[in-house]
Structure formats: structure tokens, C-alpha cells
Design an enzyme around this catalytic site. Structure first.
Site, PDB file in Angstrom:
ATOM      1  N   HIS A  36     -51.805  49.057  39.504  1.00  0.00           N
ATOM      2  CA  HIS A  36     -50.371  49.219  39.239  1.00  0.00           C
ATOM      3  C   HIS A  36     -49.958  48.363  38.037  1.00  0.00           C
ATOM      4  CE1 HIS A  36     -49.531  50.697  43.502  1.00  0.00           C
ATOM      5  NE2 HIS A  36     -50.759  50.230  43.577  1.00  0.00           N
ATOM      6  N   HIS A 284     -45.780  54.837  37.601  1.00  0.00           N
ATOM      7  CA  HIS A 284     -45.756  53.381  37.496  1.00  0.00           C
ATOM      8  C   HIS A 284     -46.779  52.755  38.426  1.00  0.00           C
ATOM      9  CE1 HIS A 284     -43.415  52.886  41.212  1.00  0.00           C
ATOM     10  NE2 HIS A 284     -43.846  51.641  41.148  1.00  0.00           N
ATOM     11  N   GLU A 436     -42.461  38.974  67.013  1.00  0.00           N
ATOM     12  CA  GLU A 436     -43.912  38.773  67.070  1.00  0.00           C
ATOM     13  C   GLU A 436     -44.564  38.916  65.693  1.00  0.00           C
ATOM     14  OE1 GLU A 436     -42.250  40.857  68.996  1.00  0.00           O
ATOM     15  OE2 GLU A 436     -42.504  40.153  71.060  1.00  0.00           O
ATOM     16  N   HIS A 497     -45.587  47.240  79.896  1.00  0.00           N
ATOM     17  CA  HIS A 497     -45.965  45.842  79.719  1.00  0.00           C
ATOM     18  C   HIS A 497     -47.419  45.562  80.082  1.00  0.00           C
ATOM     19  CE1 HIS A 497     -41.787  45.267  79.057  1.00  0.00           C
ATOM     20  NE2 HIS A 497     -41.815  43.949  79.178  1.00  0.00           N
TER      21      HIS A 497
HETATM   22  C1  LIG Z   1     -47.644  48.034  54.484  1.00  0.00           C
HETATM   23  C2  LIG Z   1     -47.907  48.810  53.235  1.00  0.00           C
HETATM   24  N1  LIG Z   1     -47.630  50.113  53.196  1.00  0.00           N
HETATM   25  C3  LIG Z   1     -47.924  50.837  52.093  1.00  0.00           C
HETATM   26  C4  LIG Z   1     -48.489  50.265  50.999  1.00  0.00           C
HETATM   27  C5  LIG Z   1     -48.865  51.095  49.781  1.00  0.00           C
HETATM   28  N2  LIG Z   1     -47.992  50.740  48.654  1.00  0.00           N
HETATM   29  C6  LIG Z   1     -48.411  49.970  47.654  1.00  0.00           C
HETATM   30  S1  LIG Z   1     -47.171  49.619  46.560  1.00  0.00           S
HETATM   31  C7  LIG Z   1     -46.087  50.547  47.445  1.00  0.00           C
HETATM   32  C8  LIG Z   1     -44.654  50.688  47.123  1.00  0.00           C
HETATM   33  C9  LIG Z   1     -44.303  50.363  45.787  1.00  0.00           C
HETATM   34  O1  LIG Z   1     -42.920  50.208  45.709  1.00  0.00           O
HETATM   35  P1  LIG Z   1     -42.288  48.785  45.571  1.00  0.00           P
HETATM   36  O2  LIG Z   1     -42.526  47.998  46.784  1.00  0.00           O
HETATM   37  O3  LIG Z   1     -40.886  48.977  45.149  1.00  0.00           O
HETATM   38  O4  LIG Z   1     -43.144  48.121  44.418  1.00  0.00           O
HETATM   39  P2  LIG Z   1     -43.134  48.515  42.866  1.00  0.00           P
HETATM   40  O5  LIG Z   1     -43.937  49.743  42.738  1.00  0.00           O
HETATM   41  O6  LIG Z   1     -41.735  48.708  42.481  1.00  0.00           O
HETATM   42  O7  LIG Z   1     -43.787  47.358  42.236  1.00  0.00           O
HETATM   43  C10 LIG Z   1     -46.695  51.131  48.533  1.00  0.00           C
HETATM   44  C11 LIG Z   1     -46.004  52.023  49.477  1.00  0.00           C
HETATM   45  C12 LIG Z   1     -48.757  48.895  51.072  1.00  0.00           C
HETATM   46  N3  LIG Z   1     -49.306  48.233  50.081  1.00  0.00           N
HETATM   47  N4  LIG Z   1     -48.435  48.194  52.192  1.00  0.00           N
END
Ligand SMILES: Cc1ncc(C[n+]2csc(CCOP(=O)(O)OP(=O)(O)O)c2C)c(N)n1
Ligand SMILES: [Mg+2]
Length: 693
Positions: A36, A284, A436, A497
Site C-alpha cells: 500500500h 491506493h 474482552e 455460556h
Molecule cells: C481486521 C482487518 N480487516 C481487514 C484488513 C484488510 N485491510 C487492509 S487496509 C484496509 C482498509 C484500508 O482503509 P483505511 O483503514 O482507511 O486505510 P488507508 O487505506 O486509508 O490507509 C483493509 C480493510 C485488515 N488489515 N485488518
């Protein structure tokens, strides 16, 4: 347009450094053809200013105990962190974090981003790369960890600082993304941090309006600032991430606030100035592609063809900034700590031991032993006694429960032991509330801060914190989980539970030690074993109901726990016709059956199996000794999913276990309904013997 060398050198050094972070991220991702680049591009100024001017951190020693912590909760932006670690010249450390090595990340490592065995894995991993304070990637976990780090920092300060000796006064900074703030664990953790008024905690929110799928607005429209204000946070806004003055003011604002945690909401643009990209959210979360890479570099005034370019002056710039500032701070602290050691040798010794995950000498003195008792005691009860005995000898054993302390028996008692609460940070009893998951994440943050942390809840709700348990295992953190109410033995509370599949699922997790002791003395041995773990989390799985305390003059000593499974009772000639095996509360059923069979002249063996994973580590010879291949008649008894037991009973063996969810009823009726009775074990044993003939 290729910008020439001269123009580059003419640029302001700050901008040059920021753009170096950006282009390293771009090139790393492009070369790996995965990753990314967007978030590092947007966040480069945020990270630059924090490290260069604010973070109290010496790149020459990333293990300095009083360093500020930097957590990249948006772990997918890992290239941002790797670029910073490289440019600031953070030194490497060995996996035990006790010896300095060469550099944490070299330019070569950046070129090997996301490649096998590189120090630059896809997401930042603790133990793999020095300077990575915690493993991030699963969104929400890093900010959850940061709350535990802030808790630990407050606790350490309260416990060890003395007038004129501020040994621990560090801050925690965490960069988070939209995803971090959407995940439930992030909300739980923010709520807890606000409640505890952790003023040493600063989250920096990358408000870039996009997620992977597209505009964040598709799924996220709340007023984040208002939400955090309601949690009791101090909220600051920076409308443009490139405005270093505004960023600096926001960091100052955090440093001046001694009442509450701070959230800095920073508006960033994930694009880089190329108009057709700026307003779309395309790609992105993936490499830019060669053409876009050129356009991006052009917009930064960068030579379009240069790859992994670190212009002259940039490394020196960081050395003169954070390098010099950090060295000064650490040297001052080192002198102070030496003085402290002279004045308070015992406290300094505690700090040193803690930093190396060593136990105090005499940590296991005064451990109870429990006399034989047919009526017995619940393993949660004996656990509470053992925990309290150990806690008297290990001052930095701290923890609590997710609102079930009286049920989990985890309350530490004794002179001077207080609750950890807002404004009173020296307490050792924690009230994590009904959170938790945040508890799990905070425990990891406490453990990376070197305190010995435990957390408790009903075993069934281990599911609510499983993602954090997994990261503890991955990070090799010796977190302790105390899980009580471990089976359908819970009774009337019913199937919601009553854990069924939790044992099997936790046993499947690499690196996690799962222990389900059978009686009070096995509990003592289990705690002993757990306390000596330095690189593994452990789950103690304990009963709500009483279990008999075995007569150890008659049966084998409980020290067999250290082997994971051991022969508790055996045929006189060591040649039984049937092996009865069980864990926890079901071991006594096997012992009863064994005694009955004995009166009938049938030779049986009882194997107590408190821990599969520890048993698996024993020698083949020992395993064969416990489970001789020629004895085919085998019965396993466990009030949990039968999943996995065939590895010990064999394909023809019998498992008395749970093949459905439980039910709401008094325990006696449930035991009968689901076959957890001595009679049923006896019947299964006889059948197994007959079948084996
Ligand atoms: C718990 C979890 N679910 C899904 C992902 C996969 N994932 C990686 S980045 C992202 C989302 C990106 O959006 P954002 O948090 O706004 O980050 P940005 O791309 O803007 O840096 C996802 C869903 C992850 N890393 N962790
Ligand atoms: Mg985003």
C-alpha cells in the site's frame, strides 16, 4: 521533466526528507509489486515531524526503556515505518531484544520489501525488525496495544519513579487509519483509555476519506471527533498534513495535556498532486504502476527515473535531528538511572530483571500444596490462591478481569495492593470492563512493555479476544490468560455460556500454551510452568465447579504437568489393557473408573493430559511410554468438542465429548445427559477392551 541534482539540493531539507519517505515507499511497493503506497505518501509529513522533532527516541538504542513508543496501527502502511527506521538509522537488535546489532533496516532491506526472510515483511512484525514496537496489520490491534503500553508506562512511573528520578515518563504515539477506528476493538480501547485518563497516549488519525473499497463515506460517516470527545479524549484537528506548523502545534497540544488522551485528526490526501488521481480512490491499496510512479515523482520534484534515491543530506538531516536529540535524552537518562541504582538498588534490580523477562529470586516461595480431598475445590479457586502467592513475590505481575474478577478469582489481595484506576496508576488490580477484546489487545501492549500481564474472563468469551491472543502468540509475548467456567459444568447459564469448541480452537493456535489442570495441585504446577515462559502466551482453563484433590501419595505427583501429559495411575505391572485419558474436571471420572476396574481385576491406566502442546514437545520415547502403541483400547474424556482427540485415541478409540452445544440445566443433569459419569466411562472402557481383543 527530470529535476536535476542541483535543484534537489536546493530544496528545503525538510521537504526533501519527507519526499524521500514517500518515494522510498513508492519504490518499495512497486518493486515488490504488492503493498500500500497511499498511506505512507499521505502520512510522510506526520511521521517525519513526529520523529524528527518530538519523539524521545534514540535510534542508536531502540531498547532504551524510557523511549517514547511509536505504533503504526495502520500496519498496511508498513513502508512508512521501514523508511523511517532506515532514514533515522535505527540500530538492529537480536530477537530477544537484549543485544544491539547493525541497522534495523537497510536500503537493501527496503529493496527486498515483502520478500522471504527480509526484515521488511508486508506488515510490521515485532521480533522481525528492531524498532517495530508491536505487530500490526489486523486493524484496531495496534491502537489497542497502545492503550496497554500507556497503561504500563503509567504503572511503571507510579511504581518506580522517586523524587528527582523520573525513570519512566514516556509517551505513546499511534498512527491509525479509518479501519482502525471502524473496528470494534479500537472503540473498546478508546473507551478504556478515556476512562483511565491516559494522558500519555496520542493517536494520530489519518483522515484520508478512503478505504480499500472506495470512499470511506460508503461505510463510515460518524463524527469521529465528537465520538472521542464523548469518550473523554482531547481532540485536535490538523486540516492539512503538509502543514508542519499546524502538526507541531497539535503535538505540543498533546504534550501539554495532562488530563486525558489525545486524538489528532489529520486530513491527508492519499494522492500526490496528479489531479486525475487526487480525487479518485483508485488503486491506493496497490502499487501505483510504472507510469503513475513517474507522475508522482514528478509532482514531488523528483528525478522520474531514480529508484530508491536518498538525496545527499537527508541521512545527515535525521542524524542532526532525532539522532542528536535522542542520544542526548538517552545519555541523560542512563546517568540518572545509574544514580537511581545507587540510591534504590532493589528497585533498579527489579527494573533490570523485568527488562530481561527474568523472575525475582524466590518468585515461587510459599506456593501452596493442597491435601487430598474427595470433595475438593474448583480449579478457579486454587488458581486464585496460587496467583496470589506468586504475586507477593513478583511485584510486576499485574492484571485483572473483564468485569468478572470475583468469578475468575483473579483479585490480588494483600497489604498495599490497590486498584489501577484513573489518577491512581500504581494499582495492580485492573478493571478492564466488559471489553474482552480491548483487554486482549491491552495485555499485548503491557507485555511488550515488559510487565507480566494477566487477563481473565469466562472461557467462552475467549472468542471475543481471540484476534489479540493470536497476535500474542505471533509476537511470542508471555501474556497469561485466566479462563474460568471452562465447560458445560457451568450449568444453568446454558449453551450461550458453555464453551464447547474453544479448547480445540485454541489448541490449534501455534505457540499458545493451553493448560487445563485436573486438580488443585496441577493448578500449582500449571502456574509454575506459565510463570517461567518467556516467549509464549498461556491460557489457563479452569473450572467453576469443585473437583477432587487427588491423593498424591497414591497417584503420581502433579509435577507431571511439566510434561504436558503423564501417567497419573497405572496397572501394577505397567501393562494396562486400557488407557483412560482426560483433562481438567474429567480426570476424576477416569480415576473413579480406574478404581472400579481395579476391584474387578481389570488393569487400566489413567493419563492426565493438561496440555497437548507441551506433551507434543516431549521426546518420542516419552510419548511412547505414556501411550504405548500396542495398547489400542483407549478412551478420552473431555467436556468439549471431540475435535483432535483421535490423535491420542486412534481411529478406533472412543471419545466421550461434546458433539453439540450444551444446555441450560443444573450441572448434575447435564453431566448425565452428555455422558460425563463414571458409569459411562466404565462402559466405554469395557467396550474398548472388548473391541481391542
Ligand atoms: C481486521 C482487518 N480487516 C481487514 C484488513 C484488510 N485491510 C487492509 S487496509 C484496509 C482498509 C484500508 O482503509 P483505511 O483503514 O482507511 O486505510 P488507508 O487505506 O486509508 O490507509 C483493509 C480493510 C485488515 N488489515 N485488518
Ligand atoms: Mg483511510
Amino acid at each position: 521533466m527530470v529535476v536535476g541534482e542541483q535543484t534537489l539540493q536546493g530544496q528545503e531539507l525538510k521537504t526533501l526528507s519527507i519526499n524521500t519517505i514517500r518515494t522510498l515507499a513508492i519504490d518499495g511497493v512497486q518493486q515488490a509489486n504488492s503493498g500500500h503506497p497511499g498511506a505512507p505518501m499521505g502520512l510522510a509529513p506526520v511521521a517525519y515531524l513526529l520523529w524528527q522533532d518530538f519523539l524521545r527516541y534514540d535510534p542508536a538504542d531502540p531498547t532504551w526503556p524510557n523511549r517514547d513508543r511509536f505504533v503504526l496501527s495502520a500496519g498496511h502502511a508498513s513502508m512508512l515505518l521501514y523508511a523511517i527506521l532506515y532514514l533515522t538509522g535505527v540500530r538492529g537488535v537480536n530477537p530477544e531484544y537484549d543485544k544491539l546489532g547493525d541497522f534495523a533496516v537497510t536500503l537493501d532491506d527496503i529493496k527486498k520489501f515483502r520478500q522471504l526472510d527480509s526484515r521488511t515483511p508486508g506488515h510490521p512484525e515485532y521480533r522481525m525488525t528492531a524498532g517495530v514496537e508491536t505487530t500490526t496489520g489486523p486493524l484496531g490491534q495496534g491502537i489497542g496495544n497502545s492503550v496497554g503500553m500507556a497503561i504500563a508506562a503509567k504503572w511503571l512511573g507510579e511504581q518506580y519513579n522517586r523524587p528527582g528520578f523520573e525513570i519512566f515518563d514516556y509517551n505513546i504515539y499511534a498512527i491509525c487509519s479509518d479501519g482502525d477506528l471502524m473496528e470494534g476493538v479500537g472503540s473498546e480501547a478508546a473507551s478504556l483509555a478515556g476512562h483511565l485518563r491516559l494522558s500519555n497516549l496520542c493517536w494520530i488519525y489519518d483522515n484520508n476519506h478512503v478505504t480499500l473499497d472506495g470512499p470511506a463515506a460508503w461505510s463510515f460517516s460518524e463524527d469521529v471527533g465528537a465520538r472521542f470527545k464523548a469518550y473523554g479524549w482531547n481532540v485536535a484537528h490538523v486540516t492539512d498534513a503538509n502543514d508542519l506548523d499546524a502538526l507541531g502545534k497539535a503535538y505540543h497540544n498533546f504534550l501539554q495535556n495532562s488530563e486525558r488522551p489525545t486524538l489528532i485528526i489529520v486530513n491527508t490526501h492519499i494522492g500526490y498532486g496528479a489531479p486525475h488521481k487526487q480525487d479518485t480512490n483508485a488503486a491506493h491499496g496497490e502499487p501505483l504502476g510504472e507510469e503513475e510512479v513517474r507522475l508522482a515523482k514528478k509532482s514531488y520534484g523528483w528525478p522520474e527515473d531514480a529508484k530508491f534515491l536518498v538525496p545527499d543530506g537527508v541521512l545527515e538531516h535525521f542524524q542532526q535531528g532525532i539522532g542528536a536529540r535522542g542520544r542526548g535524552l538517552r545519555e541523560k537518562w542512563t546517568k540518572l538511572f545509574a544514580e537511581y541504582g545507587k540510591k534504590y538498588p532493589e528497585l533498579a534490580d527489579q527494573i533490570n530483571r523485568m527488562q530481561h523477562r527474568q523472575l525475582p529470586s524466590g518468585w515461587d516461595k510459599n506456593l501452596p500444596t493442597f491435601p487430598a480431598d474427595a470433595k475438593g475445590v474448583a480449579t478457579r479457586e486454587s488458581s486464585g490462591k496460587v496467583l496470589n502467592a506468586i504475586a507477593q513475590n513478583v511485584p510486576w505481575l499485574i492484571g485483572g478481569s473483564a468485569d468478572l474478577a470475583t468469578s475468575n478469582k483473579t483479585t490480588l489481595k494483600g497489604e498495599g495492593i490497590k486498584d489501577f484506576e484513573a489518577g491512581s496508576y500504581g494499582g495492580r488490580n485492573f478493571h478492564f470492563g466488559i471489553r474482552e477484546h480491548a483487554m486482549g489487545a491491552a495485555l499485548n501492549g503491557m507485555a511488550v512493555s515488559k510487565v507480566r500481564a494477566f487477563g481473565a474472563t469466562f472461557f467462552n468469551f475467549s472468542d471475543y479476544m481471540r484476534p489479540s491472543i493470536r497476535l500474542a502468540a505471533l509476537m511470542e509475548m508471555p501474556v497469561i490468560y485466566v479462563y474460568t467456567h471452562d465447560s458445560i459444568g457451568v450449568g444453568e447459564d446454558g449453551p450461550t455460556h458453555q464453551p464447547v469448541e474453544q479448547l480445540a480452537s485454541l489448541r490449534a493456535m501455534p505457540g499458545l500454551v493451553v493448560l487445563r489442570p485436573a486438580d488443585a495441585n496441577e493448578v500449582v504446577e500449571a502456574w509454575k510452568l506459565v510463570m517461567q515462559l518467556r516467549d509464549k502466551p498461556a491460557a489457563l482453563v479452569l473450572t467453576r465447579q469443585a473437583v477432587p484433590t487427588f491423593d498424591r501419595t497414591k497417584y503420581a505427583p502433579a509435577s507431571g504437568v511439566s510434561k504436558g501429559a503423564y501417567i497419573l495411575a497405572d496397572a501394577a505391572d505397567g501393562k494396562p489393557s486400557v488407557i483412560l485419558m482426560a483433562t481438567g474436571s474429567e480426570v476424576s471420572l477416569c480415576v473413579n473408573a480406574y478404581e472400579q476396574l481395579k476391584t474387578e481385576g481389570v488393569k487400566a491406566r489413567v493419563v492426565s493430559v493438561p496440555s497437548w502442546d507441551i506433551f507434543e514437545k516431549q521426546s518420542d520415547a516419552y510419548k511412547r511410554e505414556v501411550f504405548p502403541a500396542e495398547i489400542r483400547a483407549r478412551v478420552a474424556v473431555e467436556m468439549a468438542s471431540t475435535f483432535g482427540w483421535s490423535q491420542y485415541v486412534g481411529l478406533t478409540g472412543t471419545v466421550i465429548g461434546m458433539r453439540r452445544f450444551g444446555a441450560s440445566a443444573p450441572i448434575k443433569e447435564l453431566l448425565k445427559k452428555f455422558g460425563f459419569t463414571t458409569e459411562n466411562v466404565l462402559a466405554a472402557a469395557r467396550e474398548a477392551i472388548a473391541k481391542a481383543k
